[in-house]
Design an enzyme around this catalytic site. Sequence first.
Site, PDB file in Angstrom:
ATOM      1  N   ARG A 182      83.617  17.430 -32.319  1.00 18.94           N
ATOM      2  CA  ARG A 182      84.544  17.516 -33.154  1.00 18.94           C
ATOM      3  C   ARG A 182      85.491  18.559 -33.240  1.00 18.94           C
ATOM      4  O   ARG A 182      85.051  19.794 -33.703  1.00 18.94           O
ATOM      5  CB  ARG A 182      84.202  17.060 -34.839  1.00 18.94           C
ATOM      6  CG  ARG A 182      85.296  16.990 -35.529  1.00 18.94           C
ATOM      7  CD  ARG A 182      85.019  16.357 -37.169  1.00 18.94           C
ATOM      8  NE  ARG A 182      83.828  17.317 -37.826  1.00 18.94           N
ATOM      9  CZ  ARG A 182      83.709  17.196 -39.045  1.00 18.94           C
ATOM     10  NH1 ARG A 182      84.154  15.922 -39.795  1.00 18.94           N
ATOM     11  NH2 ARG A 182      82.827  17.743 -39.819  1.00 18.94           N
ATOM     12  N   ASP A 219      79.869  21.953 -46.902  1.00 19.64           N
ATOM     13  CA  ASP A 219      81.008  22.492 -45.812  1.00 19.64           C
ATOM     14  C   ASP A 219      82.275  22.194 -46.537  1.00 19.64           C
ATOM     15  O   ASP A 219      82.484  22.050 -47.952  1.00 19.64           O
ATOM     16  CB  ASP A 219      81.090  21.290 -44.655  1.00 19.64           C
ATOM     17  CG  ASP A 219      81.394  19.838 -44.970  1.00 19.64           C
ATOM     18  OD1 ASP A 219      81.768  19.443 -45.959  1.00 19.64           O
ATOM     19  OD2 ASP A 219      81.241  19.010 -43.898  1.00 19.64           O
TER      20      ASP A 219
END
Length: 549
Positions: A184, A463
């Site tokens: 990603r 996160d």
Amino acid sequence: MLGPMNTNSATLAPSAARAATPTATPTVLVAPAAIERSAEVLTPGALELLARLHRRFNPRRLELLAARTRRQREFDSGVLPDFLPQTAEVRRGDWRIAPVPADLVDRRVEITGPVDRKMIINALNAPVCAFMADFEDSCSPTWQNLVQGQINLADAIDGTITHVDPASGKLYRLGAQRATLIVRPRGWHLPEKHVRVDGEPVAGALFDVALYLARNHEALARAGTGPYFYLPKLESHLEARLWSEVFAAAEDALGLKRGTIRVTVLIETLPAAFEMDEILFELRPYVTGLNCGRWDYIFSFIKKLRNRSEFVLPDRAQVTMERHFLKSYVDLLIQTCHRRGAHAMGGMAAQIPVRDSAANAVAMERVRADKLREARAGHDGTWIAHPGLAPVARAAFDSVMSGANQLHVQRADVAVRREDLLRVPGGSITEEGIRSNIRVGVQYLEAWLRGSGCVPLYNLMEDAATAEICRAQLWQWLHHGACSSDGEQVTPARIDRLFTEELDRIHEEVGSTRLLGGVFPSAARLMERMIKQDVFDEFLTLPAYELID
């Protein structure tokens, strides 16, 4: 194939790194001092590919970011997101994406995490189908993390990666069976301040993709796989079109067959939920599926409708996937994907294994129920953040799925309207919800500024996406003067009081040395400023990025 280019790069040799000084208009300038082995990934060929992509596509990227700002002004003025009338033919059309590669046909469990060596080894060895190595929400984009992450991935693809734990002396190495690797990159909005082309900072997304492709495309082909990506934070099909053009240009530059690159798109912004068909259409030679990026989606719902008091959400803990607006988003994604031959991936389980057996049993049951819900809805796979969750997630999907995926589940029962995607869930704002958002937000930012983007806090893996929810909710509650369940209004004075009390609690938990030294003061100041200021920062990582090397 790529040829030599004119570089003024601090990465070509350590001695050159220390001596290099920026010129007025260098072709490519890599500013920081060299990191050990950085020349293996910051090659002349990689930098040339990056320069080509930057020169051709950065102007369009900036235009699309400006379009986001204009669209936000429309939302602020009262316009609500909706399905686009000008693309109705795409939604009605009978078209499908390109066939999915063999190693992405079964994706029932995927693990995600940052690009440090131990994580990469453990994730690739885990009993999962794929590992998403993350340069985005679980990676603090320090120069060390980014360059070392590219080196780590190259070593993993070559099969040479090892890691020795400095505390225990334990050696980590790859096993015989490895998960499929997916990377990603960062979203379109994030710059890479350490690299400039013709005097301009490059996009973090282009930096991540160019380095990975240039270094690894041949080795991936030899291994019988390919360069696979997850694309984050898209807000429109035009942004997807830009990615499609970038991939075509990169394939041409590297001599790759069209469609060698394959991607999965995270539907994690509110505008993108209304353009799923269009996003798949724009990327149809490349795309393999869409993913329900649930935490960023909740953040985006708050962010996009932030100036509308009727869209104030209750406590984060109460905004579960069973809520109508989130269930509608999930159902629409599954229906859209399967109609087009694309995989519909479920979201992240934030739970992690804990030592207390009773608490761990509760956490595992929550994961099981969440993954069973996804499988029964028709998802083809799901995300976990810890290898210990793999057996639970796999068992849930195995109990529902008879084949490699559920593309046959067409969900003809689904008829999602705009009102479904915008229905505000009921619930309450509690003082504990306010306190938790402060406590988690400050501690996550502190870890991020220290270089860690994936942080276990209070038995959950946090996160940037979950920290964004904390920050956005506090801003929303404060600026709309929301009342909590005790009847008390959220005011600046109340935020000040709770902020002080929660910093005292953090002090007790982490100790004086860590709280008063390092970056805790900077994290607390930044969090407080973003909550109180009138202007809403689009991403907390943008001002935070200015505080890291």
